[in-house]
Design a protein around this motif. Structure first.
Motif, mmCIF file in Angstrom:
data_model
loop_
_atom_site.group_PDB
_atom_site.id
_atom_site.type_symbol
_atom_site.label_atom_id
_atom_site.label_comp_id
_atom_site.label_asym_id
_atom_site.label_seq_id
_atom_site.Cartn_x
_atom_site.Cartn_y
_atom_site.Cartn_z
ATOM 1 N N PRO A 17 44.014 65.397 113.352
ATOM 2 C CA PRO A 17 43.305 65.001 112.031
ATOM 3 C C PRO A 17 42.711 63.839 111.751
ATOM 4 C CG PRO A 17 45.613 65.440 111.531
ATOM 5 C CD PRO A 17 45.533 65.377 112.979
ATOM 6 N N ASP A 18 41.225 64.106 111.277
ATOM 7 C CA ASP A 18 40.933 62.616 110.773
ATOM 8 C C ASP A 18 41.675 62.218 109.610
ATOM 9 O OD1 ASP A 18 38.845 62.809 112.305
ATOM 10 O OD2 ASP A 18 37.321 63.173 111.049
ATOM 11 N N ARG A 19 41.636 60.793 109.647
ATOM 12 C CA ARG A 19 42.472 60.255 108.351
ATOM 13 C C ARG A 19 41.550 59.235 107.723
ATOM 14 N NH1 ARG A 19 47.099 63.125 107.025
ATOM 15 N NH2 ARG A 19 48.020 63.789 108.991
ATOM 16 N N SER A 62 34.087 35.245 94.719
ATOM 17 C CA SER A 62 34.208 35.584 96.199
ATOM 18 C C SER A 62 33.882 36.947 96.672
ATOM 19 C CB SER A 62 35.784 35.397 96.307
ATOM 20 O OG SER A 62 36.540 36.344 95.730
ATOM 21 N N ALA A 63 33.789 37.309 97.896
ATOM 22 C CA ALA A 63 33.322 38.721 98.231
ATOM 23 C C ALA A 63 34.661 39.298 98.165
ATOM 24 C CB ALA A 63 32.622 38.423 99.683
ATOM 25 N N ARG A 64 34.657 40.428 97.503
ATOM 26 C CA ARG A 64 35.598 41.450 97.603
ATOM 27 C C ARG A 64 35.117 42.702 98.185
ATOM 28 N NH1 ARG A 64 38.217 41.266 91.708
ATOM 29 N NH2 ARG A 64 38.721 39.054 91.803
ATOM 30 N N THR A 65 35.364 42.663 99.595
ATOM 31 C CA THR A 65 34.776 43.818 100.281
ATOM 32 C C THR A 65 35.780 44.780 100.591
ATOM 33 O OG1 THR A 65 33.227 42.480 101.154
ATOM 34 C CG2 THR A 65 33.399 44.634 102.251
ATOM 35 N N LEU A 66 35.710 46.108 100.470
ATOM 36 C CA LEU A 66 36.531 47.239 100.770
ATOM 37 C C LEU A 66 35.978 47.886 101.912
ATOM 38 C CD1 LEU A 66 36.182 48.173 97.247
ATOM 39 C CD2 LEU A 66 37.993 46.749 98.053
ATOM 40 N N ALA A 67 36.905 48.290 103.034
ATOM 41 C CA ALA A 67 36.266 48.959 103.936
ATOM 42 C C ALA A 67 37.006 50.282 104.227
ATOM 43 C CB ALA A 67 36.460 48.324 105.230
ATOM 44 N N THR A 68 36.419 51.229 104.381
ATOM 45 C CA THR A 68 37.315 52.755 104.517
ATOM 46 C C THR A 68 36.959 53.186 105.689
ATOM 47 O OG1 THR A 68 36.369 53.048 102.483
ATOM 48 C CG2 THR A 68 38.101 54.406 103.206
ATOM 49 N N THR A 69 37.673 53.634 106.521
ATOM 50 C CA THR A 69 37.327 54.388 107.876
ATOM 51 C C THR A 69 38.065 55.512 108.146
ATOM 52 O OG1 THR A 69 37.372 53.941 110.267
ATOM 53 C CG2 THR A 69 39.254 52.649 108.728
ATOM 54 N N ALA A 70 37.755 56.370 108.864
ATOM 55 C CA ALA A 70 38.440 57.483 109.511
ATOM 56 C C ALA A 70 39.115 57.190 111.087
ATOM 57 C CB ALA A 70 37.863 58.764 109.469
ATOM 58 N N SER A 71 40.490 57.874 111.128
ATOM 59 C CA SER A 71 40.918 57.218 112.393
ATOM 60 C C SER A 71 40.704 57.891 113.598
ATOM 61 C CB SER A 71 42.557 57.422 112.320
ATOM 62 O OG SER A 71 42.796 58.800 112.179
ATOM 63 N N ARG A 72 39.539 57.433 114.436
ATOM 64 C CA ARG A 72 39.219 58.088 115.543
ATOM 65 C C ARG A 72 39.117 56.857 116.593
ATOM 66 N NH1 ARG A 72 34.350 60.202 113.125
ATOM 67 N NH2 ARG A 72 34.989 62.155 112.085
ATOM 68 N N SER A 73 39.502 55.729 116.355
ATOM 69 C CA SER A 73 39.447 54.564 117.318
ATOM 70 C C SER A 73 40.216 54.968 118.591
ATOM 71 C CB SER A 73 39.718 53.369 116.725
ATOM 72 O OG SER A 73 41.074 53.206 116.318
ATOM 73 N N SER A 74 40.240 54.101 119.672
ATOM 74 C CA SER A 74 40.846 54.182 120.707
ATOM 75 C C SER A 74 42.160 53.617 120.507
ATOM 76 C CB SER A 74 39.952 53.616 121.877
ATOM 77 O OG SER A 74 39.869 52.346 121.390
ATOM 78 N N VAL A 75 42.216 52.721 119.488
ATOM 79 C CA VAL A 75 43.454 52.067 119.103
ATOM 80 C C VAL A 75 44.439 53.062 118.607
ATOM 81 C CG1 VAL A 75 44.385 50.438 117.474
ATOM 82 C CG2 VAL A 75 42.364 49.583 118.539
ATOM 83 N N LEU A 76 43.764 53.748 117.837
ATOM 84 C CA LEU A 76 44.471 54.816 116.870
ATOM 85 C C LEU A 76 44.829 56.041 117.840
ATOM 86 C CD1 LEU A 76 42.859 54.442 113.370
ATOM 87 C CD2 LEU A 76 44.913 53.295 114.271
ATOM 88 N N ARG A 77 44.076 56.306 118.826
ATOM 89 C CA ARG A 77 44.124 57.381 119.477
ATOM 90 C C ARG A 77 45.332 57.496 120.501
ATOM 91 N NH1 ARG A 77 40.958 61.414 118.113
ATOM 92 N NH2 ARG A 77 41.438 62.828 120.140
ATOM 93 N N ARG A 78 45.603 56.047 120.971
ATOM 94 C CA ARG A 78 46.808 56.128 121.700
ATOM 95 C C ARG A 78 47.937 56.785 121.560
ATOM 96 N NH1 ARG A 78 47.293 49.820 121.745
ATOM 97 N NH2 ARG A 78 47.940 50.675 119.616
ATOM 98 N N GLY A 79 48.450 57.669 122.560
ATOM 99 C CA GLY A 79 49.437 58.548 122.245
ATOM 100 C C GLY A 79 49.094 59.746 121.897
ATOM 101 N N TYR A 80 47.913 60.031 121.567
ATOM 102 C CA TYR A 80 47.742 61.633 121.230
ATOM 103 C C TYR A 80 46.692 62.078 122.429
ATOM 104 C CZ TYR A 80 47.972 59.795 116.384
ATOM 105 O OH TYR A 80 48.418 59.202 115.463
ATOM 106 N N SER A 81 47.216 63.378 122.758
ATOM 107 C CA SER A 81 46.441 63.781 123.777
ATOM 108 C C SER A 81 45.388 65.090 123.445
ATOM 109 C CB SER A 81 47.670 64.594 124.678
ATOM 110 O OG SER A 81 48.400 65.469 123.824
ATOM 111 N N SER A 82 45.439 65.472 122.375
ATOM 112 C CA SER A 82 44.862 66.582 122.069
ATOM 113 C C SER A 82 43.579 66.078 121.079
ATOM 114 C CB SER A 82 45.583 67.983 121.365
ATOM 115 O OG SER A 82 45.457 67.725 120.118
ATOM 116 N N GLU A 83 42.630 67.000 121.263
ATOM 117 C CA GLU A 83 41.511 66.831 120.088
ATOM 118 C C GLU A 83 41.582 67.287 118.719
ATOM 119 O OE1 GLU A 83 38.495 65.199 120.599
ATOM 120 O OE2 GLU A 83 39.724 64.471 122.538
ATOM 121 N N SER A 84 42.950 68.000 118.598
ATOM 122 C CA SER A 84 42.949 68.461 117.161
ATOM 123 C C SER A 84 43.715 67.592 116.025
ATOM 124 C CB SER A 84 44.069 69.662 117.398
ATOM 125 O OG SER A 84 45.448 69.134 117.801
#
Ligand code: NAD
Ligand code: LMR
Length: 311
Positions: A25-27, A1-23
């Protein structure tokens, strides 16, 4: 079976809600089981830009995990009609154990969001694996029970005839059948819902997963709603890591709230994961009864996980 692993840094609009500054950090967020019914939409929701990276198979697991701040695990088999979550133990326990060994090796400080069932056992398995590896930090291990909260809110809002967006309902205990204990006595906004309706709402919340499994008739369990709930919970973890104050979610963690070693309750999330495990608050008689009723099953699922990991 396909065992895919995905990685991403947190810059999506979903994740940015609630943040107001550009500072902010990438996660780095790693999703183990990204090709699955939950994994695909969850990766989509977590993705922040076109630079999401996919990895495949055990050889690339290290690369997927290295430097991860949050690891989300929806890897494993889902239920079919007639099965309990515990019936998944024999397959998923080994999958989770293997992935946790890799987490201990490649990203021992990551927050682990465990979705794979049975959550009541897979979280204790993860804890034991990390203890043996010398990397366990109880502040960084979470069983994802957000879908129970999403369901409780949705059902309550329908009954109370209020918009779901403004509703909150804590759900405590564990993540299987009677171990799922919604605290409708603490639901906000306070609405005129009868005792009889509370009993029915409680049962519907406890059986929500089974309802979906039966409706899908052999094609798996909840996927899109779980991806939504998983993204909400990961977002809360990232906000906590980034120092956003007063991020509180219900989640299954190591706990002193009851006499059980793991228990889901409201938890304040902070820069190191769990900041504070919050107490249960006042319970109705019906909820007190539910709490006592869930303890034997939850304890036995926890012990099953611990025993498996130490075999
Ligand atoms: P699925 O079968 O569609 O996907 C599972 C994926 O995991 C597959 O792509 C498979 O290849 C992958 N996988 C298996 N072993 C792996 C490994 N060692 N490493 C990486 N990937 C691996 O199943 P699904 O519908 O996405 O459900 C996944 C799990 O989530 C099930 O155990 C299900 O019971 C659980 N679940 C939990 C909740 C919750 O509220 N916590 C909600 C829904 C489903
Ligand atoms: C859910 O609650 O939807 C999941 O735990 C999947 C299941 O098997 O019910």
């Amino acid at each position: 079976s396909a065992r895919t692993l995905a990685t991403t840094a947190s810059r999506s609009s979903v994740l940015r809600r609630g943040y107001s500054s550009e500072s902010v950090p990438d996660r780095k967020v790693a999703i183990l089981g990204a090709a699955g019914g939950i994994g695909q939409p969850l990766s989509l929701l977590m993705k922040l830009n076109p630079l999401v990276t996919g990895y495949f198979g055990d050889d690339q697991l290290g690369k997927a995990l290295e430097g991860a701040d949050v690891v989300i695990i929806p890897a494993g088999v889902p239920r079919k009609p007639g099965m309990t979550r515990d019936d998944l133990f024999n397959i998923n326990a080994g999958i989770v154990k293997g992935l946790c060994l890799a987490i201990a090796k490649y990203c021992p400080h990551a927050l682990v969001n465990m979705i794979s069932n049975p959550v009541n056992s897979t979280v204790p398995i993860a804890a034991e694996v990390f203890k043996k590896a010398g990397t366990y930090d109880e502040k960084r291990l979470f069983g994802v029970t957000t879908l129970d909260v999403v369901r409780a809110k949705t059902f309550y809002a329908g009954k109370a005839k209020v918009p779901v967006a403004g509703v909150n309902v804590p759900v405590v205990g564990g993540h299987a059948g009677v171990t799922i204990l919604p605290l409708f006595s603490q639901a906000t906004p306070n609405a005129n819902v009868s005792e009889e309706e509370i009993v029915a709402l409680t049962k519907r919340t406890q059986d929500g997963g089974t309802e979906v499994v039966e409706a899908k008739a052999g094609k798996g369990s909840a996927t899109l709603s779980m991806a939504y709930a998983g993204a909400l919970f990961a977002d809360a973890c990232l906000k906590g890591l980034n120092g956003v104050p007063d991020v509180v979610e219900c989640t299954f963690v190591q706990s002193n709230v009851t006499d059980l070693p793991f228990f889901a309750s409201k938890v304040r999330l902070g820069k190191n994961g769990v900041d504070e495990v919050l107490g249960l608050g006042p319970l109705s008689d019906f909820e007190k009864e539910g709490l006592e009723k869930l303890k034997p099953e939850l304890l036995s699922s926890i012990e099953k996980g611990v025993n498996f990991a130490n075999k």
